[in-house]
Design an enzyme around this catalytic site. Structure first.
Site, short mmCIF file in Angstrom:
data_model
loop_
_atom_site.label_atom_id
_atom_site.label_comp_id
_atom_site.label_asym_id
_atom_site.label_seq_id
_atom_site.Cartn_x
_atom_site.Cartn_y
_atom_site.Cartn_z
N ARG A 28 0.83 -1.22 0.00
CA ARG A 28 0.00 0.00 0.00
C ARG A 28 0.85 1.27 0.00
O ARG A 28 0.53 2.23 -0.68
CB ARG A 28 -0.95 0.00 1.21
CG ARG A 28 -2.12 -0.91 0.98
CD ARG A 28 -3.13 -0.90 2.10
NE ARG A 28 -4.21 -1.82 1.74
CZ ARG A 28 -5.17 -2.23 2.55
NH1 ARG A 28 -5.21 -1.80 3.80
NH2 ARG A 28 -6.10 -3.07 2.12
N TYR A 64 -6.71 -1.46 -6.80
CA TYR A 64 -6.03 -2.62 -6.19
C TYR A 64 -5.39 -2.26 -4.84
O TYR A 64 -5.35 -1.11 -4.44
CB TYR A 64 -5.07 -3.32 -7.15
CG TYR A 64 -3.89 -2.57 -7.73
CD1 TYR A 64 -3.29 -1.48 -7.13
CD2 TYR A 64 -3.33 -3.03 -8.94
CE1 TYR A 64 -2.18 -0.87 -7.69
CE2 TYR A 64 -2.22 -2.41 -9.51
CZ TYR A 64 -1.66 -1.33 -8.88
OH TYR A 64 -0.57 -0.73 -9.43
N GLU A 65 -4.93 -3.29 -4.18
CA GLU A 65 -4.40 -3.16 -2.80
C GLU A 65 -5.42 -2.52 -1.86
O GLU A 65 -5.07 -1.66 -1.05
CB GLU A 65 -3.08 -2.36 -2.80
CG GLU A 65 -1.90 -3.16 -3.27
CD GLU A 65 -1.92 -4.59 -2.78
OE1 GLU A 65 -2.18 -4.82 -1.59
OE2 GLU A 65 -1.72 -5.49 -3.61
N GLY A 66 -6.66 -2.94 -2.00
CA GLY A 66 -7.73 -2.37 -1.18
C GLY A 66 -8.26 -1.14 -1.89
O GLY A 66 -7.61 -0.09 -1.90
#
Ligand SMILES: Cc1cc2nc3c(=O)[nH]c(=O)nc-3n(C[C@H](O)[C@H](O)[C@H](O)COP(=O)(O)OP(=O)(O)OC[C@H]3O[C@@H](n4cnc5c(N)ncnc54)[C@H](O)[C@@H]3O)c2cc1C
Length: 586
Positions: A298, A436-438
């Site tokens: 992140r 992406y990545e949350g």
């Protein structure tokens, strides 16, 4: 191919931030970083800048045009990618911040983050793989047993082997608890994994002979939801007696996605068929362990956004100074930089790019202090501040990347919309970073529920205190200080309101979460502009002070409307049923 594919690393700004604003030399006083010094930091910056601009940047357009593709069940990356990867690995770049005992250089994360901006600014679809190698190594070092970590982490750090993060499945996107890939022990007690994962970045590639898939799966009789997930390492090839990649391991690529951007980065549908796996961490602790990898990623997604923003800003500045349009008739046309609206766009690009660059480096710096400080209280507070900043940087950096790239296309006009300029690629490449990545909506919920709403709002209080301290020290004539003071007051009101809603009406907190995250991002970047304008010394001074003033006048003033949006709660959002909302009036 006529497309422009070049990159100007922001060396001067990185030196300013690391030197004058963050003063990272303080980190070299800690035992953990005592082997490093200013000269080494400078060598990292200049070496990364050279590699990014000379070796990598020319491949950005080639990668976008050729894409990665599936040939006879294996992924082929675009022309030139394997060779440039080898140069990166041989140069020891992948393990810049990795522990020395696992083959890394044990340098501060903040230096790695500066390096990561340059790699991603030159070619973000390339930068995805070294990111996952680092993140996977960090996970293994933190959670795998000593033997497994010693066998695998150094191979990732050296770049000998690749890595992936295998979470997503068709029915399990943001809702990770719905993962259905299974892991079970065979008659010999060996763990085996069966199931399909989607969207797996660099699920296969032609850079390394081995790939370690860090994968979440459900074990027999595990409870539903995330508590039933365990973490495994699944090697693409079974290890032979010498620990080297041997026979294939029931791992295959079913498809490589065609997508909007990041075309050189293969996004794979992966099938796991009774594949041998090594458990990592305790059964049922998969999500907790995986967060080590996710959080590492992140921070770098924030840097990816900054990187795209920086690359696009450099191109737009150059173009706006050269391209001539308008001016008095009968006279030569004037540069675009003569027009107030173009100037406004350039200011906005600088304000967002340099602001989120500073804030993301600040988050990395906090993580370094959290890792290395002698004093336990200092470590705990630095970690809490980093935890607050992480969702703000991930969401804010990714959105800044897209917004700034979009502004670059606007400044290029029609010439930006056609592919030859190379700037429309920035828009396409940046778009996924908010997903992406949350996804960013999930980052907002994380900020409100887990960061603001936990531990008596300790993380928020530390952040607000840090901003308040710099405001108190600001010069009376600092043009940003008054605006930042008002913005901080808006954040304070929003935080009080959110905390009350978390107790009394959580749906209201959910409805305002994205606006709250944006408000926190505006204050965070404002804090950085305050510090940058105070620290600006010589040649950067005028531009920094003017951009700080612009930030206060044009962007920070949005906090008032965000506060009103937050406090509107969910009443209007809930005024239609889902059926009414989604009935298209066609
Ligand atoms: C190019 C690319 C590379 C990727 N690489 C990887 C990888 O290497 N490994 C991997 O495992 N995955 C990877 N992913 C998957 C990525 O992480 C997911 O796309 C992401 O988590 C979102 O899941 P989803 O696409 O199923 O969207 P959904 O979960 O269906 O969400 C759709 C939208 O609804 C919103 N939403 C969903 N649930 C909620 C909620 N509870 N509250 C508020 N809003 C909500 C989301 O914010 C989002 O905007 C990649 C995806 C892409 C496109």
């Amino acid at each position: 191919m006529d497309r422009v594919s070049r990159y100007t690393p922001p060396l001067e700004d990185l030196r300013f931030l690391l030197g004058q604003v963050l003063d990272v030399s303080r980190l070299f006083n800690y035992d953990a970083y005592a082997h490093a010094d200013q000269d080494l930091a400078e060598a990292v910056l200049t070496g990364a800048a050279r590699y990014a601009s000379e070796a990598l940047a020319p491949l950005n357009a080639i990668g976008d045009e050729q894409g990665s593709r599936l040939e006879n069940g294996r992924v082929r990356t675009p022309q030139g990618f394997p060779a440039v990867y080898r140069a990166l690995a041989d140069g020891g770049w992948i393990g810049l911040d990795m522990p020395a005992e696992h083959g890394g250089q044990a340098l501060p994360l903040v230096l790695q983050a500066a390096y990561a901006e340059m790699i991603n600014g030159a070619c973000v679809s390339f930068g995805m793989l070294p990111l996952m190698q680092r993140a996977a190594a960090r996970l293994l070092i933190a959670h795998a047993g000593e033997e497994l970590a010693a066998a695998f982490a150094p191979r990732l750090v050296a770049g000998d082997w690749g890595a992936t993060i295998c979470i997503s499945e068709p029915q399990a996107g943001s809702d990770v608890g719905r993962i259905s890939t299974r892991a079970a022990q065979d008659a010999k007690g060996v763990w085996r994994v069966t199931g399909s994962k989607i969207f797996i970045t660099y699920g296969d590639q032609d850079f390394t002979p081995q790939i370690l898939h860090l994968l979440l799966a459900r074990t027999p009789d595990a409870p539903p939801g995330t508590r039933g997930l365990s973490l495994f390492v699944v090697p693409a090839r079974v290890l032979d007696a010498n620990g080297e990649p041997g026979a294939a391991n029931g791992v295959s690529v079913a498809r490589v996605e065609h997508k909007m951007g990041l075309k050189a980065s293969p996004t794979c549908v992966m099938d796991f068929d009774n594949a041998l796996a090594y458990p990592v961490g305790a059964a049922g602790a998969g999500m907790r362990c995986m967060f080590t990898m996710v959080n590492t990623m992140r921070l770098e997604v924030a840097m990816q956004g900054v990187a795209i923003a920086g690359a696009a800003t450099a191109r737009a500045m150059e173009y706006a100074a050269e391209r001539c349009q308008g001016g008095p008739s009968g006279q030569p046309a004037v540069p675009l930089t003569s027009h107030a609206d173009v100037v406004r766009m350039l200011f906005e690009m600088r304000a967002l790019t340099e602001g989120f660059r500073a804030l993301t480096l600040q988050a990395a710096y906090c993580l370094d202090v959290a890792r290395a400080a002698d004093d336990e209280k200092a470590r705990a507070e630095a970690l809490a501040l980093a935890e607050w900043l992480l969702p703000v940087c991930k969401a804010g950096g990714s959105e800044a990347g897209f917004r700034v790239a979009n502004l670059a296309v606007q400044i290029f006009g029609g010439h930006g919309y056609v592919c030859d300029s190379g700037v429309e690629q920035y828009v396409r490449d940046a778009r996924v970073m908010a997903i992406y990545e949350g996804a960013n909506g999930i980052q907002a919920l994380d900020l409100v529920t887990r960061k603001l709403g936990a531990d008596a709002a300790l993380r928020y209080r530390l952040f607000a205190a840090a901003v308040g301290k710099d405001l108190a020290a600001a010069a009376a004539d600092n043009p940003l200080a008054a605006a930042l003071k008002d913005a901080l007051a808006d954040l304070e009101s929003a935080s009080d309101w959110m905390l009350e809603q978390l107790r009394a009406a959580p749906r209201n907190a959910e409805a305002g979460a994205t606006a709250y995250l944006q408000l926190a991002g505006l204050v965070g970047v404002g804090w950085m502009w305050l510090r940058m304008s105070a620290a600006a010394g010589t040649q950067l001074a005028d531009a920094k002070r003017a951009t700080a003033r612009f930030y206060g006048e044009h962007l920070l003033s949005e906090t008032g409307s965000l506060l009103r949006r937050i406090q509107a709660g969910s009443a209007t959002l809930d005024s239609l049923t889902p059926g009414e909302l989604c009935r298209y009036p066609g």
